[in-house]
Design a protein around this motif. Sequence first.
Motif, PDB file in Angstrom:
ATOM      1  N   ILE A  11      22.933  31.076  48.895  1.00  0.00           N
ATOM      2  CA  ILE A  11      24.301  30.564  48.862  1.00  0.00           C
ATOM      3  C   ILE A  11      24.300  29.038  48.896  1.00  0.00           C
ATOM      4  O   ILE A  11      24.994  28.381  48.103  1.00  0.00           O
ATOM      5  CB  ILE A  11      25.113  31.136  50.030  1.00  0.00           C
ATOM      6  CG1 ILE A  11      25.300  32.651  49.851  1.00  0.00           C
ATOM      7  CG2 ILE A  11      26.473  30.442  50.144  1.00  0.00           C
ATOM      8  CD1 ILE A  11      25.920  33.354  51.040  1.00  0.00           C
ATOM      9  N   HIS A  34      25.460  26.834  45.640  1.00  0.00           N
ATOM     10  CA  HIS A  34      26.564  25.884  45.715  1.00  0.00           C
ATOM     11  C   HIS A  34      26.107  24.484  45.318  1.00  0.00           C
ATOM     12  O   HIS A  34      26.820  23.761  44.601  1.00  0.00           O
ATOM     13  CB  HIS A  34      27.142  25.878  47.122  1.00  0.00           C
ATOM     14  CG  HIS A  34      27.919  27.107  47.458  1.00  0.00           C
ATOM     15  ND1 HIS A  34      28.609  27.267  48.646  1.00  0.00           N
ATOM     16  CD2 HIS A  34      28.122  28.262  46.762  1.00  0.00           C
ATOM     17  CE1 HIS A  34      29.208  28.442  48.667  1.00  0.00           C
ATOM     18  NE2 HIS A  34      28.920  29.073  47.538  1.00  0.00           N
ATOM     19  N   LYS A  90      27.388  21.877  42.382  1.00  0.00           N
ATOM     20  CA  LYS A  90      27.790  20.495  42.671  1.00  0.00           C
ATOM     21  C   LYS A  90      26.999  19.503  41.823  1.00  0.00           C
ATOM     22  O   LYS A  90      27.525  18.457  41.421  1.00  0.00           O
ATOM     23  CB  LYS A  90      27.589  20.194  44.150  1.00  0.00           C
ATOM     24  CG  LYS A  90      28.516  20.974  45.074  1.00  0.00           C
ATOM     25  CD  LYS A  90      28.162  20.747  46.531  1.00  0.00           C
ATOM     26  CE  LYS A  90      29.022  21.584  47.458  1.00  0.00           C
ATOM     27  NZ  LYS A  90      28.612  21.432  48.887  1.00  0.00           N
ATOM     28  N   GLU A  92      30.134  35.114  42.462  1.00  0.00           N
ATOM     29  CA  GLU A  92      31.032  34.203  43.173  1.00  0.00           C
ATOM     30  C   GLU A  92      31.537  33.118  42.224  1.00  0.00           C
ATOM     31  O   GLU A  92      30.771  32.557  41.444  1.00  0.00           O
ATOM     32  CB  GLU A  92      30.307  33.554  44.356  1.00  0.00           C
ATOM     33  CG  GLU A  92      31.191  32.593  45.144  1.00  0.00           C
ATOM     34  CD  GLU A  92      30.477  31.918  46.305  1.00  0.00           C
ATOM     35  OE1 GLU A  92      31.175  31.398  47.185  1.00  0.00           O
ATOM     36  OE2 GLU A  92      29.227  31.904  46.313  1.00  0.00           O
ATOM     37  N   TYR A  97      32.819  29.391  42.138  1.00  0.00           N
ATOM     38  CA  TYR A  97      32.692  28.238  43.024  1.00  0.00           C
ATOM     39  C   TYR A  97      32.912  26.957  42.221  1.00  0.00           C
ATOM     40  O   TYR A  97      32.189  26.684  41.266  1.00  0.00           O
ATOM     41  CB  TYR A  97      31.304  28.220  43.677  1.00  0.00           C
ATOM     42  CG  TYR A  97      31.116  27.127  44.704  1.00  0.00           C
ATOM     43  CD1 TYR A  97      31.735  27.208  45.951  1.00  0.00           C
ATOM     44  CD2 TYR A  97      30.321  26.011  44.431  1.00  0.00           C
ATOM     45  CE1 TYR A  97      31.574  26.209  46.900  1.00  0.00           C
ATOM     46  CE2 TYR A  97      30.145  25.015  45.378  1.00  0.00           C
ATOM     47  CZ  TYR A  97      30.783  25.115  46.605  1.00  0.00           C
ATOM     48  OH  TYR A  97      30.624  24.115  47.542  1.00  0.00           O
ATOM     49  N   GLN A  98      33.934  26.217  42.579  1.00  0.00           N
ATOM     50  CA  GLN A  98      34.267  24.946  41.936  1.00  0.00           C
ATOM     51  C   GLN A  98      34.288  25.067  40.406  1.00  0.00           C
ATOM     52  O   GLN A  98      33.686  24.277  39.680  1.00  0.00           O
ATOM     53  CB  GLN A  98      33.293  23.846  42.387  1.00  0.00           C
ATOM     54  CG  GLN A  98      33.389  23.529  43.867  1.00  0.00           C
ATOM     55  CD  GLN A  98      32.553  22.332  44.273  1.00  0.00           C
ATOM     56  OE1 GLN A  98      31.834  21.735  43.469  1.00  0.00           O
ATOM     57  NE2 GLN A  98      32.628  21.958  45.545  1.00  0.00           N
ATOM     58  N   PHE A 135      33.420  38.237  48.810  1.00  0.00           N
ATOM     59  CA  PHE A 135      33.337  37.108  47.889  1.00  0.00           C
ATOM     60  C   PHE A 135      34.637  37.048  47.084  1.00  0.00           C
ATOM     61  O   PHE A 135      35.420  37.997  47.076  1.00  0.00           O
ATOM     62  CB  PHE A 135      32.113  37.243  46.984  1.00  0.00           C
ATOM     63  CG  PHE A 135      30.824  36.970  47.709  1.00  0.00           C
ATOM     64  CD1 PHE A 135      30.173  35.743  47.590  1.00  0.00           C
ATOM     65  CD2 PHE A 135      30.265  37.928  48.544  1.00  0.00           C
ATOM     66  CE1 PHE A 135      29.002  35.490  48.272  1.00  0.00           C
ATOM     67  CE2 PHE A 135      29.087  37.676  49.235  1.00  0.00           C
ATOM     68  CZ  PHE A 135      28.454  36.446  49.094  1.00  0.00           C
ATOM     69  N   ASN A 136      34.856  35.927  46.414  1.00  0.00           N
ATOM     70  CA  ASN A 136      36.178  35.670  45.843  1.00  0.00           C
ATOM     71  C   ASN A 136      36.316  36.163  44.409  1.00  0.00           C
ATOM     72  O   ASN A 136      36.850  35.466  43.551  1.00  0.00           O
ATOM     73  CB  ASN A 136      36.502  34.170  45.917  1.00  0.00           C
ATOM     74  CG  ASN A 136      35.533  33.334  45.082  1.00  0.00           C
ATOM     75  OD1 ASN A 136      34.424  33.770  44.769  1.00  0.00           O
ATOM     76  ND2 ASN A 136      35.944  32.128  44.728  1.00  0.00           N
ATOM     77  N   GLU A 147      38.406  35.123  39.180  1.00  0.00           N
ATOM     78  CA  GLU A 147      38.495  34.517  40.508  1.00  0.00           C
ATOM     79  C   GLU A 147      39.732  35.014  41.237  1.00  0.00           C
ATOM     80  O   GLU A 147      40.833  35.066  40.683  1.00  0.00           O
ATOM     81  CB  GLU A 147      38.543  32.996  40.404  1.00  0.00           C
ATOM     82  CG  GLU A 147      38.523  32.304  41.761  1.00  0.00           C
ATOM     83  CD  GLU A 147      38.369  30.800  41.646  1.00  0.00           C
ATOM     84  OE1 GLU A 147      38.192  30.159  42.709  1.00  0.00           O
ATOM     85  OE2 GLU A 147      38.424  30.270  40.522  1.00  0.00           O
ATOM     86  N   THR A 174      40.639  33.619  48.618  1.00  0.00           N
ATOM     87  CA  THR A 174      39.381  32.923  48.516  1.00  0.00           C
ATOM     88  C   THR A 174      38.739  32.749  49.883  1.00  0.00           C
ATOM     89  O   THR A 174      39.389  32.309  50.840  1.00  0.00           O
ATOM     90  CB  THR A 174      39.564  31.541  47.861  1.00  0.00           C
ATOM     91  OG1 THR A 174      40.104  31.737  46.565  1.00  0.00           O
ATOM     92  CG2 THR A 174      38.240  30.793  47.765  1.00  0.00           C
ATOM     93  N   GLN A 205      36.268  30.830  52.196  1.00  0.00           N
ATOM     94  CA  GLN A 205      35.622  29.521  52.257  1.00  0.00           C
ATOM     95  C   GLN A 205      34.192  29.661  52.757  1.00  0.00           C
ATOM     96  O   GLN A 205      33.940  30.370  53.732  1.00  0.00           O
ATOM     97  CB  GLN A 205      36.411  28.592  53.195  1.00  0.00           C
ATOM     98  CG  GLN A 205      37.849  28.368  52.760  1.00  0.00           C
ATOM     99  CD  GLN A 205      37.930  27.676  51.418  1.00  0.00           C
ATOM    100  OE1 GLN A 205      37.122  26.813  51.103  1.00  0.00           O
ATOM    101  NE2 GLN A 205      38.935  28.056  50.625  1.00  0.00           N
ATOM    102  N   ARG A 206      33.253  28.970  52.077  1.00  0.00           N
ATOM    103  CA  ARG A 206      31.853  29.023  52.470  1.00  0.00           C
ATOM    104  C   ARG A 206      31.336  27.602  52.647  1.00  0.00           C
ATOM    105  O   ARG A 206      31.713  26.721  51.960  1.00  0.00           O
ATOM    106  CB  ARG A 206      31.032  29.755  51.418  1.00  0.00           C
ATOM    107  CG  ARG A 206      31.411  31.211  51.287  1.00  0.00           C
ATOM    108  CD  ARG A 206      30.470  31.967  50.388  1.00  0.00           C
ATOM    109  NE  ARG A 206      30.877  33.345  50.269  1.00  0.00           N
ATOM    110  CZ  ARG A 206      30.616  34.279  51.176  1.00  0.00           C
ATOM    111  NH1 ARG A 206      29.935  33.978  52.243  1.00  0.00           N
ATOM    112  NH2 ARG A 206      31.025  35.524  51.007  1.00  0.00           N
TER     113      ARG A 206
END
Length: 221
Positions: free
Chosen positions: A95, A99, A103, A121, A123-124, A198-199, A213, A218, A220-221
């Motif tokens: 995870i 992430h 990023k 998942e 993510y962003q 998970f989202n 999604e 959602t 948060q992680r």
Amino acid sequence: MANVRKAGMIPIGAGINFDQFSLPVFLDVKGTRLGVLAFNDTGTNYLGQDNPGAMPALDSWVEQSIKEARDSVDILIVQIHWGYEDKELPSERQIELGHNMVKWGADIVVGHHPHQWQPIEFYQNSVIAYSIGNFTFDQNDVENNLSGVLVFKYNGKIRQDIYVLPVELISLDGFPAPATGELLTKFEDYIRMVNANFNSRIYTDSMGFHFEENTEDTIQR
């Protein structure tokens, strides 16, 4: 590696030395530039930069590779061998690294090694598929023999759909066949179970299992 190329495939993340196994692959598909990187986070198949092996997932190397490829492509895909075998959920390391790869610039992260399907998942605005399970393998547990083909549909840089074409490896003794009947139901129940925290929102149609999604719930992680 030569045999892989002769078969019409492009090897990535492995080679005779660091200069070869650290190289990204670039593909132009209908006017969209794709970049693909591959890493190994299991601590195996690396004997130094001057020897044959696989690209290790040292955080600094992963970050540098992603950032160097990012500006040259429209969509950046990272494949990674990580996690623990026979686990239905990703580890904290998966995870955290997943992430971070987003990023640093990854649009899609696709994992393998656990031999079981793990969550997808969002993510962003990127997607992390923590493990896509087995596709051709000779394990005995039902969870190791229910898997799928993960499909991403894009229009240029815009992601339109993500879905899984479900397969099972039981009928053909380790080779994939379309999952139907009871096995299809088991795989759907399993996917919903592992994605529960998970989202992802999952819906089904004749194509398979679609993921989108879940912005209303959602985690948060």
